[in-house]
Design a protein around this motif. Sequence first.
Motif, mmCIF file in Angstrom:
data_model
loop_
_atom_site.group_PDB
_atom_site.id
_atom_site.type_symbol
_atom_site.label_atom_id
_atom_site.label_comp_id
_atom_site.label_asym_id
_atom_site.label_seq_id
_atom_site.Cartn_x
_atom_site.Cartn_y
_atom_site.Cartn_z
ATOM 1 N N ASP A 5 32.494 36.791 36.658
ATOM 2 C CA ASP A 5 31.265 37.376 37.216
ATOM 3 C C ASP A 5 31.510 38.199 38.477
ATOM 4 O O ASP A 5 30.581 38.414 39.262
ATOM 5 N N GLN A 6 32.727 38.681 38.679
ATOM 6 C CA GLN A 6 33.001 39.458 39.889
ATOM 7 C C GLN A 6 33.679 40.774 39.557
ATOM 8 O O GLN A 6 34.653 40.802 38.804
ATOM 9 N N ASP A 7 33.121 41.858 40.115
ATOM 10 C CA ASP A 7 33.783 43.153 40.082
ATOM 11 C C ASP A 7 34.564 43.316 41.384
ATOM 12 O O ASP A 7 34.376 42.566 42.344
ATOM 13 N N ALA A 8 35.439 44.301 41.408
ATOM 14 C CA ALA A 8 36.150 44.658 42.642
ATOM 15 C C ALA A 8 35.944 46.141 42.894
ATOM 16 O O ALA A 8 36.232 46.970 42.018
ATOM 17 N N GLN A 9 35.443 46.472 44.052
ATOM 18 C CA GLN A 9 35.238 47.862 44.417
ATOM 19 C C GLN A 9 36.487 48.423 45.088
ATOM 20 O O GLN A 9 37.358 47.674 45.572
ATOM 21 N N ALA A 10 36.611 49.735 45.118
ATOM 22 C CA ALA A 10 37.718 50.367 45.828
ATOM 23 C C ALA A 10 37.705 49.919 47.282
ATOM 24 O O ALA A 10 36.655 49.875 47.927
ATOM 25 N N GLY A 11 38.875 49.550 47.788
ATOM 26 C CA GLY A 11 38.989 49.070 49.150
ATOM 27 C C GLY A 11 39.040 47.560 49.254
ATOM 28 O O GLY A 11 39.412 47.017 50.301
ATOM 29 N N ALA A 12 38.661 46.847 48.187
ATOM 30 C CA ALA A 12 38.654 45.381 48.216
ATOM 31 C C ALA A 12 40.076 44.838 48.072
ATOM 32 O O ALA A 12 40.942 45.472 47.463
ATOM 33 N N GLU A 13 40.297 43.649 48.613
ATOM 34 C CA GLU A 13 41.561 42.950 48.391
ATOM 35 C C GLU A 13 41.462 42.168 47.088
ATOM 36 O O GLU A 13 40.486 41.454 46.864
ATOM 37 N N VAL A 14 42.454 42.343 46.218
ATOM 38 C CA VAL A 14 42.434 41.687 44.911
ATOM 39 C C VAL A 14 43.747 40.942 44.688
ATOM 40 O O VAL A 14 44.766 41.238 45.313
ATOM 41 N N GLU A 15 43.691 39.974 43.779
ATOM 42 C CA GLU A 15 44.906 39.273 43.362
ATOM 43 C C GLU A 15 45.570 40.064 42.252
ATOM 44 O O GLU A 15 44.901 40.541 41.329
ATOM 45 N N VAL A 16 46.893 40.210 42.339
ATOM 46 C CA VAL A 16 47.647 40.913 41.299
ATOM 47 C C VAL A 16 48.837 40.055 40.882
ATOM 48 O O VAL A 16 49.400 39.321 41.686
ATOM 49 N N ILE A 17 49.183 40.150 39.605
ATOM 50 C CA ILE A 17 50.378 39.491 39.076
ATOM 51 C C ILE A 17 51.322 40.592 38.597
ATOM 52 O O ILE A 17 51.018 41.289 37.622
#
Length: 404
Positions: free
Chosen positions: A386-398
């Motif tokens: 239920d979560q989007d990520a906008q440009a500039g957000a910190e996200v988890e990456v593998i």
Amino acid sequence: MRTNLSVEEALALVLAEAKGELGVEELPLWEAYGRVLAEDLASLVDHPDQDDTAIDGYACREGDTLGASPETPVRLRVIGEAPAGRPFAGRVGEKEAVAVYTGAPIPQGANAVVRVEDTRREGEYVLLFAPASPKDIRPKGDDLRRGEVYLSRGDLLTPGRLGLAAAMGYPRLKVFRRPRVGILSTGDEVVEPGEALPFGGVYNSNAYSLLGLVLEAGGEPVLLGKVPDRPEEVLARLERAGPLDLLLTSGGVSMGAYDVVRRVLEERGEVVFWKVKQQPGGPLLLARLGELPVLGLPGNPVSSMVTFFLYGRPFLFRLQERTDPPYRPLKAKALTPFKGAKGKKVFRRGVLAFEEGLVVRTTGNQSSGVLRSMAFGNALVVLPPDQDAQAGAEVEVIPLTFVL
């Protein structure tokens, strides 16, 4: 049978099936690269086995060189030389020096070395324009100490670790047998590359993507070909698969009338779970056929690869008792938006780069049928349900270890 599991619940059940014993084989060093150690390794030697020099220069007594400078050089008599492998047999006395080369043992009586750049040779003498120093002497056992364990059971034999095993004195190593992984593709529409492609057909890309993924995870792939969507043929091929540590099927695990793999495993095996709350790869299935663990992967190419990376790779790491984790999540700044999904954990394909910090951008079309995203993307962007990520957000990456 459990269904609609979270990613974390599904992974725990997959890892619980990785309980077989692979067995051990002994290989010469030149065949051991990329294998997993099956025993702890203690060094058989000290390295270096005596104090040696880290530079080319002259070994001498530090006290004889104090005050040496370009204006007031110190003059020493050269009484010999010591290349690596040919130690100087005598003793260095007052106002004497021995020419030494990197790796050579420090002669008796010497306790310091002056760099050759800070000297000038004049016949049987050498002029020192700087004091000699003990800091360029490597003490005995500086790298390795006899009896100390430097490599452990479960360590992957990388180039550095293979060299370390050699430096410790081992000509042969005990390693775990590679897990044998069967790869079976299903579907009436699937044909092998090189064959004529019928209307509505697709080439069998999954088998070769999975082959690469299995090899990269330390396994031995066993290609079982492809079978049509007929239960009796699927069952017959599975029963002829031979001794395996894991069976991968691609396709036939969703909800359609022709998704027969799930039906066969329900009737002839035991289905542990079916369906995970994730995207892509939701129809993932875990089953047992006798004692054989079976991962039923979705048929879409991206879904097949993502689910193997998230579940099959950790399974193989656990079987091999590897000490390194199957993947390492990182944090990065999103340069483009990434869309989530209602009630599902999402794994979007991205391009990870270092641009004044870690950043990630989308590969473009995120359809689970767009295999290009797994060929040129190098990371999965993980979004909670239920979560989007906008440009500039910190996200988890593998990071995807199999992409250059």
